[in-house]
Design an enzyme around this catalytic site. Sequence first.
Site, PDB file in Angstrom:
ATOM      1  N   ASP A   1      99.349  25.354  70.033  1.00 49.37           N
ATOM      2  CA  ASP A   1      98.363  24.481  70.684  1.00 49.37           C
ATOM      3  C   ASP A   1      99.033  23.378  71.478  1.00 49.37           C
ATOM      4  OD1 ASP A   1      96.775  25.800  68.371  1.00 49.37           O
ATOM      5  OD2 ASP A   1      95.314  24.990  69.794  1.00 49.37           O
TER       6      ASP A   1
ATOM      7  N   ARG B   1      88.130  18.669  71.882  1.00 50.89           N
ATOM      8  CA  ARG B   1      89.115  19.010  70.848  1.00 50.89           C
ATOM      9  C   ARG B   1      90.446  18.339  71.215  1.00 50.89           C
ATOM     10  NH1 ARG B   1      89.369  24.980  68.739  1.00 50.89           N
ATOM     11  NH2 ARG B   1      90.058  23.830  66.904  1.00 50.89           N
TER      12      ARG B   1
ATOM     13  N   GLN C   1      90.340  33.233  61.740  1.00 52.07           N
ATOM     14  CA  GLN C   1      90.644  33.789  63.064  1.00 52.07           C
ATOM     15  C   GLN C   1      91.497  35.049  62.963  1.00 52.07           C
ATOM     16  OE1 GLN C   1      90.907  30.554  62.258  1.00 52.07           O
ATOM     17  NE2 GLN C   1      90.521  29.186  63.983  1.00 52.07           N
TER      18      GLN C   1
ATOM     19  N   ARG D   1      87.684  29.446  71.567  1.00 53.97           N
ATOM     20  CA  ARG D   1      88.745  28.666  70.935  1.00 53.97           C
ATOM     21  C   ARG D   1      90.071  29.295  71.332  1.00 53.97           C
ATOM     22  NH1 ARG D   1      90.751  32.754  69.211  1.00 53.97           N
ATOM     23  NH2 ARG D   1      92.219  31.477  68.067  1.00 53.97           N
ATOM     24  N   GLY D   2      91.171  28.670  70.906  1.00 52.54           N
ATOM     25  CA  GLY D   2      92.497  29.122  71.347  1.00 52.54           C
ATOM     26  C   GLY D   2      92.889  28.265  72.547  1.00 52.54           C
TER      27      GLY D   2
ATOM     28  N   ASN E   1     100.299  24.252  65.675  1.00 54.41           N
ATOM     29  CA  ASN E   1      99.518  25.497  65.715  1.00 54.41           C
ATOM     30  C   ASN E   1      98.592  25.492  64.506  1.00 54.41           C
ATOM     31  OD1 ASN E   1      98.945  28.060  67.027  1.00 54.41           O
ATOM     32  ND2 ASN E   1      99.889  29.040  65.253  1.00 54.41           N
ATOM     33  N   LYS E   2      97.803  26.524  64.389  1.00 54.02           N
ATOM     34  CA  LYS E   2      96.795  26.620  63.327  1.00 54.02           C
ATOM     35  C   LYS E   2      97.354  26.266  61.954  1.00 54.02           C
ATOM     36  CE  LYS E   2      93.381  27.174  63.701  1.00 54.02           C
ATOM     37  NZ  LYS E   2      92.463  26.019  63.755  1.00 54.02           N
TER      38      LYS E   2
HETATM   39  O1  MRU Z   1      91.178  26.270  66.118  1.00 56.51           O
HETATM   40  P1  MRU Z   1      91.591  27.348  67.071  1.00 56.51           P
HETATM   41  O2  MRU Z   1      91.048  28.698  66.719  1.00 56.51           O
HETATM   42  O3  MRU Z   1      91.314  26.965  68.503  1.00 56.51           O
HETATM   43  O4  MRU Z   1      93.154  27.422  66.906  1.00 56.51           O
HETATM   44  C1  MRU Z   1      93.853  28.373  67.669  1.00 56.51           C
HETATM   45  C2  MRU Z   1      95.288  28.440  67.362  1.00 56.51           C
HETATM   46  O5  MRU Z   1      95.816  27.709  66.574  1.00 56.51           O
HETATM   47  C3  MRU Z   1      96.092  29.415  68.162  1.00 56.51           C
HETATM   48  O6  MRU Z   1      97.143  29.926  67.423  1.00 56.51           O
HETATM   49  C4  MRU Z   1      96.641  28.710  69.397  1.00 56.51           C
HETATM   50  O7  MRU Z   1      95.621  28.060  70.104  1.00 56.51           O
HETATM   51  C5  MRU Z   1      97.364  29.619  70.290  1.00 56.51           C
HETATM   52  S1  MRU Z   1      96.260  30.573  71.260  1.00 56.51           S
HETATM   53  C6  MRU Z   1      97.093  31.579  72.305  1.00 56.51           C
END
Ligand code: MRU
Length: 361
Positions: free
Chosen positions: A238, A88, A197, A45-46, A248-249
Amino acid sequence: MLPTIEWQEDAVVMVDQRKLPGKEIYVNCRSVNDVAKAIKTMVIRGAPAIGVSAAMGLALGVKKSPASGTKALATEFYKNCDLLAGTRPTAVNLFWAIERMKVVFAELVNAGASVDEIRARLRTEAIRIHDEDVANCRQLGAHGATVVPEKARILTHCNAGALATAGYGTALGVIRGAIEAGKSVQVYADETRPFLQGARLTAWELVRDGIETTVITDNMAGALMRQGLIDMVVVGADRIAANGDTANKIGTYTVAVLAKEHGIPFYVAAPLSTIDLATPDGSHIPIEERNSKEVTHVGPTQMTPTGALIRNPAFDVTPAKYIAGIITERGVFAPPFIDTLPTAFKDNDKDKEPAGAGVAS
Ligand code: MRU
């Protein structure tokens, strides 16, 4: 460096991020379907890491394809692109990487390349996307270090580290860059409900690197800011829209509003592959709604009564007005982002000075 994802000739290998920090287990994805499943189920993920996975998945798909002619290979390739694009919706790096692989594929077909030549070239392109991501993170880390005070207590949310990229990280890249520049950094990591995370991955990475890290629950951030314990906030992204609105998250928006209230600079760190100039503002960014079980359960234990309605939006959008600067491999961009972000894409000659406009910290 952490082995987030690696191309091996017969498989794409990823550390299973669902199992960290308890177990360091590697998953061998032996088909494009395996890669798609790994992205969907958060083995990896990320945003940047998802993009790299998709590129490697496409390279693996053509490598394993039984097709003997380019027409059959193309049918399969474009089907695989659709499969990966459906994993995603929010991280634009996924679509960026698929598009880049599509362009290479189309050029090869137009040039009359053989199936084997296409296989070799897509493999090279996927590895290049991986390697460029590490290099970009290192560069953005060095730029980001310039806005970090000599002694800084930095709050971050989610995991925007080596695990979320091909290596080094974006928000955590800035932290690593600041430490490499000789600055003294203490990190506060939001645990980041519901997938944790921050507590699981950010803390694991930083502790491994010997960087002082304090994990807090998400609802503690405001109190710590009020006590004067946070000097700056750095998060990943993201998708960054043309006007600077940043997905973002989930919970990032709350942190940004709190930072504004307390006069704390809030920075977003992301490579150019996360900036989506085709999306005018945050209202156009698709937000993934994930399985309610992430909220209702902690491990196998149900925490909520059966019958309660559940929401689980995985991301939120932080309006540009809360963001002090966007840190990229091309420099640190200041508001108004609608004017400054396009300049990041103007000249991609890596040997030249970064295009970024410095921002006040
Ligand atoms: O759901 P995830 O774990 O994929 O979400 C990740 C995030 O929101 C990160 O902050 C984002 O992808 C930046 S990663 C360098």
